[in-house]
Write a protein that holds these residues in place. Structure first.
Motif: not given
Length: 573
Positions: A437-448
């Motif tokens: 996550f500690d990256y400028d191009h990372a996005i949280p997701c649920s995959d649900s």
């Protein structure tokens, strides 16, 4: 919709800008003014003193579209502040389907399994299309006769939806439309051309991009050249390619293993052809920095790429709580848990079952297909206390039984055995996820999935599944456990960044003229409120959620509003 003023809130606007205090005025579905003090009167005023006011969260990797008809409220998303989800991921979208391949697509609606049992996930239901349409209507009051995106959108709009839905088209659907049931093979050049033509028609209608699920049937049979040729069609429409990369190969060559870096490299090679790419649910099994170095290299070349990450160490999708789920084909053949146990008294039946367990398409019972699965099955409830708190690996070591014999012994002793399924995380797994996550191009997701507090996927227990905890709380868990060094950067990763990556206009940023998708949260009270044995729980600390200006969560309670829209590339419906 009411005219609303949110007063005294600490605004984090989704741009990485430092937090500031302002009032926000909403007229209809739009933010019309942001100022230090708004003098105007309003039908509703919300005092956000001491609270964070931010854009509604955008889930870039969801499967909520696959069961939206059965949970149009989608409280799981709304109650954690998600106001827009991107559907059609992992190569699967609800449409397009045809009269010839409808069964291969509609089985993704988990409810079909409870209408007519499917022994294996890839088994077509034993009924014709018209019968299925009738039984869906009688059982759930929904019409599944749609074959195209416009027809599907028309059906979901009948009930209304609470959360905005941004659709992608699934590569698996394209294969099935062109190759019909003979799709588990390499496509011919002529078939690839037909897929390209169909994809262009769908993109021209406003769909925002295409996804692949290259570990799943039938997409896993696609050559790199097929995927590249299809992805290149996206360039003319500024569409995005969302890739569940090719990381496991057992469906094709029978060789288990995990090769995420190789799959990511394939996706990045496609992005080098001028295609915008988002790599789906990057996993922590391989060293995060190695993964990020692949992206760094691509970005240095001017490639337009990003990735999303599930905000936990246990994956996403759905979960089950009974061991019997892992024996579903034999349970369904027997008709009841009691009959299966009676069958297991017959030595000849046991021999046949053990042979099927290792040779069948139901790979949960084949440890060679799922290396390490013995550690993934932890018994949490059993009539024999000796089993409780132990995984299959421990029981096998203590008793000398094989993997298949352990299944049989445990189920014979208690057919209602409860388990926790999932490999125990390594000690540094959480740290690895945080590093991803500690990256400028990372996005949280649920995959649900879309879900409410009483939602089930498919059968009732002991064969039933529920949406994973992620469906209910991934966003809050990210903010509590995985957020970046600044809250502003973390909010940006959930709002402004996915809006920009997926070209979701007028959302993801709090500014005048944008749609009023807004979350008001109490940072001090934010709590995922998770229970592994019962994932259908809503988080705490989300006080208000507005979707297109409609108050959908008020003082932590769902209001019933269904103001969500289908978001196309060039319009909303």
């Amino acid at each position: 919709m009411k005219n609303i003023i949110i007063r005294n809130g600490t605004i984090i606007d989704g741009t990485k800008r430092a937090a500031f205090t302002r009032d926000i005025q909403i007229a209809g579905d739009t933010i019309v003014k942001i100022a230090e003090h708004i003098e105007a009167a309003a039908e509703m005023e919300i005092d956000a003193q001491g609270k964070i006011v931010c854009p509604g969260f955008i889930d870039p990797h969801s499967h909520a579209d696959m069961d939206l008809l059965f949970a149009p409220e989608n409280k799981a998303n709304i109650m954690q502040g998600v106001t827009t989800f991107v559907g059609g991921n992992c190569g699967d979208s609800p449409v397009p389907v045809s009269r010839e391949n409808w069964d291969m697509a509609t089985q993704h609606f988990g409810k079909l399994k409870s209408i007519r049992p499917l022994y294996y996930d890839q088994t077509p239901p034993s009924m014709d299309r018209e019968t299925a349409i009738r039984e869906y209507r009688e059982a759930y009051g929904v019409d599944v006769s749609f074959e195209t995106f416009p027809e599907y959108f028309q059906e979901i709009r009948k009930s209304g939806i609470s959360c905005n839905y941004y659709p992608l088209v699934g590569h698996n659907n394209l294969r099935k439309m062109v190759m019909d049931k003979d799709c588990n093979r390499r496509a011919t050049p002529e078939e690839v051309e037909q897929m390209k033509g169909l994809l262009r028609e769908i993109l021209a209608s406003g769909i925002g991009g295409m996804s692949t699920g290259l570990d799943y049937l039938p997409g896993t049979f696609a050559s790199k050249e097929e995927v590249r040729e299809l992805a290149e069609q996206l360039k003319d429409f500024d569409g995005i390619y969302a890739s569940h990369v090719r990381s496991r190969t057992m469906f094709v060559d029978g060789k288990p293993g995990f090769h995420q870096e190789r799959g990511i490299a394939e996706a990045l090679d496609i992005s080098r052809q001028g295609v915008r790419v988002n790599v789906s649910h990057v996993l922590h099994e391989e060293h995060p920095r190695k993964i990020q170095e692949l992206f760094d290299q691509a970005l240095a070349e001017g490639v337009d790429v990003s990735y999303d990450v599930i905000a936990n160490v246990t994956g996403g999708g759905a979960i089950f709580s009974h061991l019997m789920y892992l024996l579903r084909p034999w349970y369904l053949a027997a008709g009841s848990p009691e009959q299966l146990v009676r069958n297991l008294e017959d030595p000849d039946y046991v021999k046949m079952m053990k042979r099927e367990m290792t040779d069948s398409r139901w790979y949960f019972t084949n440890e060679k297909a799922l290396p390490g699965v013995e550690e993934a099955i932890l018994i949490t409830q059993h009539q024999d206390s000796r089993y409780v708190g132990k995984n299959f690996q421990q029981i096998m070591e203590e008793t000398g039984m094989s993997y298949q014999d352990t299944f049989i012994a445990v189920i014979r002793a208690d057919p209602m055995t409860k388990i926790k399924y999932g490999r125990p995380p390594q000690e540094d797994a959480k740290l690895a996820v945080r590093e991803l996550f500690d990256y400028d191009h990372a996005i949280p997701c649920s995959d649900s999935f879309a879900a409410n507090e009483d939602s089930e996927l498919g059968f009732a227990p002991p064969l039933g599944m529920t949406a994973h905890n992620n469906a209910y709380t991934y966003a809050v868990r990210y903010l509590k456990d995985y957020r970046r060094s600044s809250l502003e950067d973390s909010i940006y990763a959930m709002t402004g960044l996915p809006a920009q990556r997926f070209r979701i206009s007028r959302r993801g940023v709090l500014q005048e003229g944008n749609f009023a998708d807004i979350v008001i949260l109490d940072l001090g009270k934010l709590d995922p409120n998770e229970d592994v044995s019962e994932p259908r729980r809503f988080p705490k600390g989300i006080d208000y959620v507005l979707v297109n200006g409609a108050v959908t969560v008020e003082k932590g309670q769902f209001t019933g509003a269904r103001s969500g829209r289908v978001l196309l590339r060039d319009r909303e419906i």
